[in-house]
Design a protein around this motif. Structure first.
Motif, PDB file in Angstrom:
ATOM      1  N   LYS A  64      33.605  19.042  17.498  1.00 55.09           N
ATOM      2  CA  LYS A  64      33.030  20.193  18.109  1.00 55.09           C
ATOM      3  C   LYS A  64      34.112  20.891  18.503  1.00 55.09           C
ATOM      4  O   LYS A  64      33.844  22.200  18.785  1.00 55.09           O
ATOM      5  CB  LYS A  64      32.070  19.999  19.341  1.00 55.09           C
ATOM      6  CG  LYS A  64      32.533  18.978  20.573  1.00 55.09           C
ATOM      7  CD  LYS A  64      31.530  18.921  21.528  1.00 55.09           C
ATOM      8  CE  LYS A  64      30.250  17.957  21.280  1.00 55.09           C
ATOM      9  NZ  LYS A  64      30.938  16.589  21.223  1.00 55.09           N
ATOM     10  N   ASP A  83      33.362  11.790  17.053  1.00 54.14           N
ATOM     11  CA  ASP A  83      32.212  12.233  17.933  1.00 54.14           C
ATOM     12  C   ASP A  83      31.861  13.639  17.518  1.00 54.14           C
ATOM     13  O   ASP A  83      32.292  14.504  17.250  1.00 54.14           O
ATOM     14  CB  ASP A  83      32.611  12.323  19.398  1.00 54.14           C
ATOM     15  CG  ASP A  83      31.559  12.959  20.227  1.00 54.14           C
ATOM     16  OD1 ASP A  83      30.365  12.595  20.172  1.00 54.14           O
ATOM     17  OD2 ASP A  83      31.728  13.806  20.821  1.00 54.14           O
ATOM     18  N   HIS A 203      29.159  10.752  29.052  1.00 54.24           N
ATOM     19  CA  HIS A 203      30.203  11.755  29.012  1.00 54.24           C
ATOM     20  C   HIS A 203      30.022  12.761  30.100  1.00 54.24           C
ATOM     21  O   HIS A 203      28.933  13.210  30.444  1.00 54.24           O
ATOM     22  CB  HIS A 203      30.172  12.675  27.652  1.00 54.24           C
ATOM     23  CG  HIS A 203      30.818  13.855  27.696  1.00 54.24           C
ATOM     24  ND1 HIS A 203      32.185  13.996  27.527  1.00 54.24           N
ATOM     25  CD2 HIS A 203      30.539  15.128  28.064  1.00 54.24           C
ATOM     26  CE1 HIS A 203      32.650  15.222  27.615  1.00 54.24           C
ATOM     27  NE2 HIS A 203      31.597  16.010  28.029  1.00 54.24           N
ATOM     28  N   SER A 206      33.826  18.220  30.774  1.00 60.07           N
ATOM     29  CA  SER A 206      34.954  18.741  30.063  1.00 60.07           C
ATOM     30  C   SER A 206      36.099  19.381  31.125  1.00 60.07           C
ATOM     31  O   SER A 206      35.744  19.878  32.059  1.00 60.07           O
ATOM     32  CB  SER A 206      34.647  19.569  29.032  1.00 60.07           C
ATOM     33  OG  SER A 206      35.468  19.665  28.049  1.00 60.07           O
ATOM     34  N   GLY A 243      36.659  14.712  27.804  1.00 54.66           N
ATOM     35  CA  GLY A 243      36.762  15.251  29.180  1.00 54.66           C
ATOM     36  C   GLY A 243      38.219  15.697  29.498  1.00 54.66           C
ATOM     37  O   GLY A 243      38.163  16.501  30.464  1.00 54.66           O
ATOM     38  N   GLU A 278      36.094   9.808  23.306  1.00 49.60           N
ATOM     39  CA  GLU A 278      35.710  10.824  22.363  1.00 49.60           C
ATOM     40  C   GLU A 278      36.513  12.357  22.924  1.00 49.60           C
ATOM     41  O   GLU A 278      35.651  13.334  23.194  1.00 49.60           O
ATOM     42  CB  GLU A 278      34.314  11.205  22.740  1.00 49.60           C
ATOM     43  CG  GLU A 278      33.233  10.024  22.344  1.00 49.60           C
ATOM     44  CD  GLU A 278      31.793  10.392  22.524  1.00 49.60           C
ATOM     45  OE1 GLU A 278      31.740  11.263  23.381  1.00 49.60           O
ATOM     46  OE2 GLU A 278      31.234   9.631  22.325  1.00 49.60           O
ATOM     47  N   GLY A 280      38.337  15.720  22.666  1.00 42.18           N
ATOM     48  CA  GLY A 280      38.275  16.994  21.994  1.00 42.18           C
ATOM     49  C   GLY A 280      39.303  17.842  22.149  1.00 42.18           C
ATOM     50  O   GLY A 280      40.447  18.230  21.610  1.00 42.18           O
ATOM     51  N   ARG A 281      39.177  18.364  23.476  1.00 45.17           N
ATOM     52  CA  ARG A 281      40.128  19.235  23.804  1.00 45.17           C
ATOM     53  C   ARG A 281      41.519  19.000  23.874  1.00 45.17           C
ATOM     54  O   ARG A 281      42.370  19.603  23.754  1.00 45.17           O
ATOM     55  CB  ARG A 281      39.654  20.021  25.138  1.00 45.17           C
ATOM     56  CG  ARG A 281      40.271  21.216  25.827  1.00 45.17           C
ATOM     57  CD  ARG A 281      39.830  21.516  27.080  1.00 45.17           C
ATOM     58  NE  ARG A 281      38.345  21.347  27.662  1.00 45.17           N
ATOM     59  CZ  ARG A 281      37.666  22.397  27.737  1.00 45.17           C
ATOM     60  NH1 ARG A 281      38.080  23.683  27.341  1.00 45.17           N
ATOM     61  NH2 ARG A 281      36.454  22.329  27.929  1.00 45.17           N
ATOM     62  N   ARG A 317      35.615  32.289  25.284  1.00 44.03           N
ATOM     63  CA  ARG A 317      35.671  31.375  26.409  1.00 44.03           C
ATOM     64  C   ARG A 317      35.858  32.436  27.713  1.00 44.03           C
ATOM     65  O   ARG A 317      35.330  32.182  28.710  1.00 44.03           O
ATOM     66  CB  ARG A 317      36.905  30.420  26.289  1.00 44.03           C
ATOM     67  CG  ARG A 317      36.630  29.446  25.183  1.00 44.03           C
ATOM     68  CD  ARG A 317      37.487  28.140  25.459  1.00 44.03           C
ATOM     69  NE  ARG A 317      37.147  27.355  26.538  1.00 44.03           N
ATOM     70  CZ  ARG A 317      37.681  27.256  27.600  1.00 44.03           C
ATOM     71  NH1 ARG A 317      38.831  28.146  27.817  1.00 44.03           N
ATOM     72  NH2 ARG A 317      37.321  26.365  28.536  1.00 44.03           N
ATOM     73  N   TYR A 321      32.776  31.768  30.233  1.00 45.52           N
ATOM     74  CA  TYR A 321      33.197  31.041  31.407  1.00 45.52           C
ATOM     75  C   TYR A 321      34.368  31.698  32.353  1.00 45.52           C
ATOM     76  O   TYR A 321      34.538  31.082  33.250  1.00 45.52           O
ATOM     77  CB  TYR A 321      33.899  29.712  30.864  1.00 45.52           C
ATOM     78  CG  TYR A 321      33.256  29.169  29.969  1.00 45.52           C
ATOM     79  CD1 TYR A 321      31.890  28.436  29.947  1.00 45.52           C
ATOM     80  CD2 TYR A 321      33.858  28.830  28.588  1.00 45.52           C
ATOM     81  CE1 TYR A 321      31.370  27.850  28.904  1.00 45.52           C
ATOM     82  CE2 TYR A 321      33.405  28.005  27.554  1.00 45.52           C
ATOM     83  CZ  TYR A 321      32.034  27.556  27.567  1.00 45.52           C
ATOM     84  OH  TYR A 321      31.320  26.887  26.550  1.00 45.52           O
ATOM     85  N   TYR A 375      37.361  24.606  21.169  1.00 49.18           N
ATOM     86  CA  TYR A 375      36.391  25.898  21.381  1.00 49.18           C
ATOM     87  C   TYR A 375      36.865  27.226  21.358  1.00 49.18           C
ATOM     88  O   TYR A 375      36.474  28.125  22.238  1.00 49.18           O
ATOM     89  CB  TYR A 375      36.007  25.400  22.874  1.00 49.18           C
ATOM     90  CG  TYR A 375      35.688  24.030  23.160  1.00 49.18           C
ATOM     91  CD1 TYR A 375      34.504  23.523  22.651  1.00 49.18           C
ATOM     92  CD2 TYR A 375      36.453  23.175  23.747  1.00 49.18           C
ATOM     93  CE1 TYR A 375      34.304  22.013  22.587  1.00 49.18           C
ATOM     94  CE2 TYR A 375      36.141  21.804  24.040  1.00 49.18           C
ATOM     95  CZ  TYR A 375      34.962  21.223  23.178  1.00 49.18           C
ATOM     96  OH  TYR A 375      34.703  19.870  23.556  1.00 49.18           O
ATOM     97  N   MET A 379      33.390  28.458  18.277  1.00 48.58           N
ATOM     98  CA  MET A 379      32.491  29.191  19.039  1.00 48.58           C
ATOM     99  C   MET A 379      32.373  30.666  18.559  1.00 48.58           C
ATOM    100  O   MET A 379      31.811  31.433  19.190  1.00 48.58           O
ATOM    101  CB  MET A 379      32.873  29.085  20.639  1.00 48.58           C
ATOM    102  CG  MET A 379      32.419  27.767  21.006  1.00 48.58           C
ATOM    103  SD  MET A 379      32.986  27.510  22.679  1.00 48.58           S
ATOM    104  CE  MET A 379      31.638  28.395  23.714  1.00 48.58           C
TER     105      MET A 379
HETATM  106  N1  LLP Z   1      31.745  13.936  23.858  1.00 52.44           N
HETATM  107  C1  LLP Z   1      30.557  14.498  24.195  1.00 52.44           C
HETATM  108  C2  LLP Z   1      29.496  13.967  24.189  1.00 52.44           C
HETATM  109  C3  LLP Z   1      30.500  15.913  24.476  1.00 52.44           C
HETATM  110  O1  LLP Z   1      29.525  16.711  24.992  1.00 52.44           O
HETATM  111  C4  LLP Z   1      31.948  16.728  24.722  1.00 52.44           C
HETATM  112  C5  LLP Z   1      32.161  18.091  24.983  1.00 52.44           C
HETATM  113  C6  LLP Z   1      33.023  16.028  24.326  1.00 52.44           C
HETATM  114  C7  LLP Z   1      32.867  14.567  23.696  1.00 52.44           C
HETATM  115  C8  LLP Z   1      34.491  16.308  24.091  1.00 52.44           C
HETATM  116  O2  LLP Z   1      34.866  16.879  25.444  1.00 52.44           O
HETATM  117  P1  LLP Z   1      36.372  17.279  25.677  1.00 52.44           P
HETATM  118  O3  LLP Z   1      37.191  16.208  25.328  1.00 52.44           O
HETATM  119  O4  LLP Z   1      36.546  18.045  24.553  1.00 52.44           O
HETATM  120  O5  LLP Z   1      36.390  17.858  26.978  1.00 52.44           O
HETATM  121  N2  LLP Z   1      32.635  25.132  25.211  1.00 52.44           N
HETATM  122  C9  LLP Z   1      33.230  24.412  26.219  1.00 52.44           C
HETATM  123  C10 LLP Z   1      33.490  22.997  26.220  1.00 52.44           C
HETATM  124  C11 LLP Z   1      32.060  22.078  25.866  1.00 52.44           C
HETATM  125  C12 LLP Z   1      32.155  20.713  25.825  1.00 52.44           C
HETATM  126  C13 LLP Z   1      31.073  20.129  25.306  1.00 52.44           C
HETATM  127  N3  LLP Z   1      30.935  18.995  25.078  1.00 52.44           N
HETATM  128  C14 LLP Z   1      34.736  25.203  26.575  1.00 52.44           C
HETATM  129  O6  LLP Z   1      34.932  25.956  25.868  1.00 52.44           O
HETATM  130  O7  LLP Z   1      35.154  24.764  27.623  1.00 52.44           O
END
Ligand code: LLP
Length: 417
Positions: A64, A83, A203, A206, A243, A278, A280-281, A317, A321, A375, A379
């Protein structure tokens, strides 16, 4: 401002910003703008940092954050899983070369069609978010003569101390099942003939810069793991989500995958389940920038507006946000100005950077918006009938357009009256 703290592959050379060895002035002229640029080496390094810190874990890259097929391909080459949060993301992850048996699938609103697709592809596990979802999945699996492997996404009710719109592990949020109710849900799920309970998922949110909430969440999960074990419910996977935060502001101090491992791994001693992460960012975020071209300069009420060709349809973003993204000039310059960097969209909120000090720019100069690899493109929208940006991967001095810029006809999908 130390560019290298954003990415070791970002530097000024011969008067121009370079990324992974590629001159961005040249790239922008050849490919046009707005354009997202991703560094293959940066992304690889981040994945490797995770693999080094968490030796036996499955790193399920959260597609994502950036679902560009070139980026997914890098993740696949580095041995990552994925993920996902929709059937479309599973489809993309598979197309990018991630094997089905490394794909996990979360999401509060999975449709029957998506669940059936995931069952057919035989993904590693469904991260189930409600009791009703588990019952429906049981029925669908039965209709296909299959057993669905599930983890229950538990909501550990910890405060991730991040932006409220990206905090997911709080009691009041729509995600997961209350951890206090989990045992009951696990017992019911284990009794269903077409469900195989294999994991615990959580989770919490983030962009976490303080890692203590991870420690708190993992303690609660390990406690649940032990209670499940005592009930004879065998857990093969503990998935602690993503996260980890990244650098947006020059003053941000950012934790590394090793810092996360130092907090999490000691708490998992004696646990015989495989760990899944998982991220992502933290994989793609600082591995990407958005290049935009200055269209006009305008002074109004003593304020200088630098009007560029990227808007909030390209990078949502800041508008959504209030996020800060650092902005630098692609052409190296000495003289500085303070300005608002704004997009072309018909809304006052279309501001990419407010009161920013940047090198003095002229019409047709380029700006690079940093920390845009996660993101960002994913997006983006067609608001104002704007084609979405091109996407390019840079690596060791050469580049490849992995997604060409859209055009107006691409956007007009509906029938012409
Ligand atoms: N796993 C799950 C179940 C999640 O919902 C997410 C992010 C991740 C993993 C990945 O998280 P990360 O490592 O990327 O923090 N659009 C927002 C962020 C939304 C995150 C949604 N879920 C932004 O631009 O800050």
């Amino acid at each position: 401002m130390v560019l290298k703290e954003y990415s070791p592959y970002l530097e000024y050379k011969d008067g121009a910003l370079h990324f992974d060895g590629v001159n961005l002035l040249k790239l922008a002229k050849e490919v046009g703008t707005p354009v997202y640029v991703y560094s293959a080496n940066h992304i690889r390094d981040q994945i490797r940092a995770y693999k080094k810190a968490f030796l036996d874990a499955l790193i399920a890259y959260a597609v994502k954050a950036n679902f560009n097929l070139g980026v997914i391909k890098i993740a696949a080459e580095e041995g990552c899983g994925a993920d996902t949060v929709s059937g479309g993301e599973i489809y993309r992850a598979l197309k990018g070369g991630i094997p089905a048996d490394k794909i996990v699938y979360a999401g509060v609103g999975k449709t029957d069609q998506e669940l059936l697709f995931a069952l057919e592809e035989d993904i590693l596990m469904f991260n189930a978010e409600s009791e009703m979802e588990i019952e429906v999945l049981n029925e669908l699996a039965k209709s296909k003569g299959k057993k669905a492997r599930i983890a229950v996404r538990v909501n550990p009710d910890v405060d991730p101390k991040t932006h409220p719109k990206i905090a997911t592990g709080l009691k009041k949020s729509k995600f997961g099942i209350d951890i206090h109710k989990a045992l009951e849900v696990y017992k019911r799920a284990s009794s269903l003939p077409n469900i195989e309970v294999v994991g615990i998922h959580c989770h919490i949110g983030s962009q976490l810069l303080d890692l203590s909430p991870f420690g708190e969440a993992v303690e609660k999960i390990v406690d649940l793991y032990k209670r499940l074990k005592a009930e004879g419910i065998d857990i093969k996977y503990i998935d602690i989500g993503g996260g980890l935060g990244i650098k947006y502001k020059p003053e941000d101090r950012v934790p590394t995958p090793q810092d996360l491992a130092d907090i999490v791994l000691p708490k998992l001693k004696g646990v015989e389940a495989q760990l899944i992460l998982e991220p992502g960012r933290s994989i793609a975020g600082n591995g990407g920038i958005l290049i935009t071209q200055v269209q006009f300069l305008k002074e109004k009420d003593d304020k200088l507006f630098v009007i560029v060709d990227a808007g909030f349809n390209d990078l949502l973003r800041p508008a959504m946000y209030g996020s800060y993204h650092h902005i630098v000039s692609v052409r190296e310059g000495k003289e500085k100005v303070v300005c608002d960097i704004v997009g072309p969209i018909c809304e006052t909120g279309d501001i990419l950077g407010e009161n920013r000090e940047i090198c003095k720019v002229e019409r047709k100069d380029y700006l690079a918006i940093l920390s845009a690899g996660a993101y960002g493109f994913v997006m983006s929208s067609h608001y104002n009938m704007r084609p979405r940006a091109a996407e390019v991967i840079v690596e060791n001095g050469s580049y490849k357009v992995t997604r060409p810029r859209e055009n107006w006809d691409y956007i007009i999908w509906e029938e012409t009256p």
